[in-house]
Motif scaffolding. Structure first.
Motif, PDB file in Angstrom:
ATOM      1  N   GLY A   1     -27.829 -29.814  22.245  1.00 32.43           N
ATOM      2  CA  GLY A   1     -27.421 -28.461  21.885  1.00 32.43           C
ATOM      3  C   GLY A   1     -27.108 -28.340  20.409  1.00 32.43           C
ATOM      4  N   PRO A   2     -27.014 -27.112  19.912  1.00 36.00           N
ATOM      5  CA  PRO A   2     -26.637 -26.908  18.514  1.00 36.00           C
ATOM      6  C   PRO A   2     -25.205 -27.347  18.269  1.00 36.00           C
ATOM      7  CG  PRO A   2     -26.630 -24.820  19.699  1.00 36.00           C
ATOM      8  CD  PRO A   2     -27.204 -25.848  20.630  1.00 36.00           C
ATOM      9  N   ALA A   3     -24.931 -27.750  17.045  1.00 32.94           N
ATOM     10  CA  ALA A   3     -23.574 -28.170  16.702  1.00 32.94           C
ATOM     11  C   ALA A   3     -22.609 -27.007  16.860  1.00 32.94           C
ATOM     12  CB  ALA A   3     -23.537 -28.701  15.269  1.00 32.94           C
ATOM     13  N   TYR A   4     -21.383 -27.337  17.247  1.00 33.19           N
ATOM     14  CA  TYR A   4     -20.348 -26.318  17.390  1.00 33.19           C
ATOM     15  C   TYR A   4     -20.002 -25.752  16.017  1.00 33.19           C
ATOM     16  CZ  TYR A   4     -15.777 -24.231  18.242  1.00 33.19           C
ATOM     17  OH  TYR A   4     -14.718 -23.367  18.309  1.00 33.19           O
ATOM     18  N   ASN A   5     -20.061 -24.434  15.907  1.00 29.61           N
ATOM     19  CA  ASN A   5     -19.778 -23.764  14.636  1.00 29.61           C
ATOM     20  C   ASN A   5     -18.609 -22.790  14.749  1.00 29.61           C
ATOM     21  OD1 ASN A   5     -21.884 -24.949  13.056  1.00 29.61           O
ATOM     22  ND2 ASN A   5     -23.356 -23.667  14.160  1.00 29.61           N
ATOM     23  N   GLY A   6     -17.742 -23.030  15.708  1.00 29.31           N
ATOM     24  CA  GLY A   6     -16.589 -22.164  15.895  1.00 29.31           C
ATOM     25  C   GLY A   6     -15.514 -22.435  14.865  1.00 29.31           C
TER      26      GLY A   6
ATOM     27  N   GLU B   1     -32.321 -13.585  36.127  1.00 30.74           N
ATOM     28  CA  GLU B   1     -33.239 -14.689  35.793  1.00 30.74           C
ATOM     29  C   GLU B   1     -33.074 -15.165  34.357  1.00 30.74           C
ATOM     30  OE1 GLU B   1     -36.797 -15.893  33.600  1.00 30.74           O
ATOM     31  OE2 GLU B   1     -35.973 -13.862  33.672  1.00 30.74           O
ATOM     32  N   HIS B   2     -32.865 -14.252  33.428  1.00 28.58           N
ATOM     33  CA  HIS B   2     -32.872 -14.601  32.009  1.00 28.58           C
ATOM     34  C   HIS B   2     -31.725 -15.526  31.605  1.00 28.58           C
ATOM     35  CE1 HIS B   2     -30.078 -11.215  32.340  1.00 28.58           C
ATOM     36  NE2 HIS B   2     -29.556 -11.586  31.194  1.00 28.58           N
ATOM     37  N   ILE B   3     -30.583 -15.474  32.306  1.00 25.45           N
ATOM     38  CA  ILE B   3     -29.448 -16.304  31.897  1.00 25.45           C
ATOM     39  C   ILE B   3     -29.618 -17.762  32.309  1.00 25.45           C
ATOM     40  CG2 ILE B   3     -27.881 -14.331  31.978  1.00 25.45           C
ATOM     41  CD1 ILE B   3     -26.713 -15.438  34.546  1.00 25.45           C
ATOM     42  N   PHE B   4     -30.661 -18.050  33.100  1.00 26.85           N
ATOM     43  CA  PHE B   4     -30.929 -19.418  33.520  1.00 26.85           C
ATOM     44  C   PHE B   4     -31.964 -20.116  32.640  1.00 26.85           C
ATOM     45  CE2 PHE B   4     -29.073 -17.468  37.234  1.00 26.85           C
ATOM     46  CZ  PHE B   4     -28.287 -18.475  37.787  1.00 26.85           C
ATOM     47  N   VAL B   5     -32.532 -19.410  31.668  1.00 24.91           N
ATOM     48  CA  VAL B   5     -33.539 -19.999  30.784  1.00 24.91           C
ATOM     49  C   VAL B   5     -32.844 -20.733  29.642  1.00 24.91           C
ATOM     50  CG1 VAL B   5     -35.520 -19.553  29.299  1.00 24.91           C
ATOM     51  CG2 VAL B   5     -35.169 -18.156  31.346  1.00 24.91           C
ATOM     52  N   ASN B   6     -33.034 -22.040  29.553  1.00 22.66           N
ATOM     53  CA  ASN B   6     -32.353 -22.841  28.537  1.00 22.66           C
ATOM     54  C   ASN B   6     -33.166 -22.914  27.241  1.00 22.66           C
ATOM     55  OD1 ASN B   6     -34.332 -24.938  28.801  1.00 22.66           O
ATOM     56  ND2 ASN B   6     -33.222 -25.762  30.557  1.00 22.66           N
ATOM     57  N   ARG B   7     -32.693 -23.741  26.316  1.00 19.76           N
ATOM     58  CA  ARG B   7     -33.338 -23.819  24.997  1.00 19.76           C
ATOM     59  C   ARG B   7     -34.723 -24.434  25.049  1.00 19.76           C
ATOM     60  NH1 ARG B   7     -28.036 -24.900  24.252  1.00 19.76           N
ATOM     61  NH2 ARG B   7     -28.333 -27.144  24.480  1.00 19.76           N
ATOM     62  N   LYS B   8     -35.044 -25.169  26.119  1.00 18.39           N
ATOM     63  CA  LYS B   8     -36.390 -25.719  26.280  1.00 18.39           C
ATOM     64  C   LYS B   8     -37.294 -24.763  27.062  1.00 18.39           C
ATOM     65  CE  LYS B   8     -36.023 -29.713  24.173  1.00 18.39           C
ATOM     66  NZ  LYS B   8     -36.086 -30.994  24.898  1.00 18.39           N
ATOM     67  N   ASN B   9     -36.769 -23.567  27.324  1.00 21.42           N
ATOM     68  CA  ASN B   9     -37.548 -22.488  27.941  1.00 21.42           C
ATOM     69  C   ASN B   9     -37.934 -22.769  29.394  1.00 21.42           C
ATOM     70  OD1 ASN B   9     -38.517 -19.838  27.569  1.00 21.42           O
ATOM     71  ND2 ASN B   9     -40.616 -20.581  27.309  1.00 21.42           N
ATOM     72  N   PHE B  10     -37.062 -23.452  30.123  1.00 17.98           N
ATOM     73  CA  PHE B  10     -37.254 -23.518  31.575  1.00 17.98           C
ATOM     74  C   PHE B  10     -35.935 -23.181  32.259  1.00 17.98           C
ATOM     75  CE2 PHE B  10     -36.311 -27.996  30.449  1.00 17.98           C
ATOM     76  CZ  PHE B  10     -35.303 -28.312  31.346  1.00 17.98           C
TER      77      PHE B  10
END
Length: 217
Positions: free
Chosen positions: A195-200, A32-41
């Motif tokens: 999403g957050p900017a790519y920092n790679g 379940e936890h890997i499906f929770v996105n940054r908006k918490n759904f």
């Protein structure tokens, strides 16, 4: 995704851009936890490539909502097509959540670069934002994947299949010139999550972009 030179030339006369959206799903019974996105759904993270007609050339519906956009992109078949030079000409447009590559141009602030990348739809950002509008139209036509309309009450696998199916129907609507939904409001993408900017690590894509800015703009 077109790979033949004639098909690619037709697309490039408009443009093609990459971005993603999230399709809201019920809480899965496993992992379940890997499906929770940054908006918490709970969601499926769905990246796609569209053209200037809002038609999807490629869409991927298989990654849990917590997966970073750059990771999904680096593991996609479209990325592989560019990496192995099956598609060897032109550029994709993307936002800062993606790594800049020799064939993937992301947003920069240089005014000459922004003005020169007008193509048919305005600046780089406005051009790339057409892919967000593509997702907005998709969700306006098929409210089952619109987060403002609720949640897909199926297994994660079935939700992935539903997203692909409605994308196919969306393209058919465009091919057959079906009218757009009446309550448009410019078709906001209710599932879009910046999403957050790519920092790679930096790569040769940054040098290609610099040469493009300095040499052409």
């Amino acid at each position: 995704m077109p790979t033949y030179s004639v098909s690619l030339e037709i697309v490039k006369r408009g443009f093609y851009a990459v971005d993603g959206t999230h399709a809201r799903i019920k809480s899965p019974s496993e992992d379940e936890h890997i499906f929770v996105n940054r908006k918490n759904f709970h969601s499926i993270n769905v990246p796609g490539v569209c053209d200037s007609y809002l038609k999807f050339l490629k869409i991927v519906s298989q990654w849990p909502g917590a997966t970073h956009d750059a990771f999904i992109w680096s593991n996609s078949t479209v990325c592989e097509l560019f990496e192995i030079r099956t598609i060897s000409d032109g550029w994709l447009l993307g936002d800062s959540g993606y790594p800049v590559r020799p064939w993937l141009l992301t947003h920069r602030s240089e005014s000459h670069y922004q003005k020169a990348t007008k193509l048919q739809r305005g600046t780089h950002m406005r051009t790339r934002n057409v892919v967000e509008r593509s997702f907005g139209v998709l969700k306006a036509r098929f409210r089952c994947i619109n987060t403002s309309a609720g949640t897909l009450l199926y297994s994660a696998l079935m939700c992935c299949r539903i997203v692909v199916a409605v994308a196919v129907f969306h393209n058919l609507c465009i091919d057959n010139r079906m009218p757009l939904p009446p309550d448009r409001n410019d078709f906001p993408d209710h599932g879009h999550i910046a999403g957050p900017a790519y920092n790679g690590p930096l790569n040769d894509g940054a040098h290609v972009r610099e040469r493009l800015i300095n040499g052409r703009f």
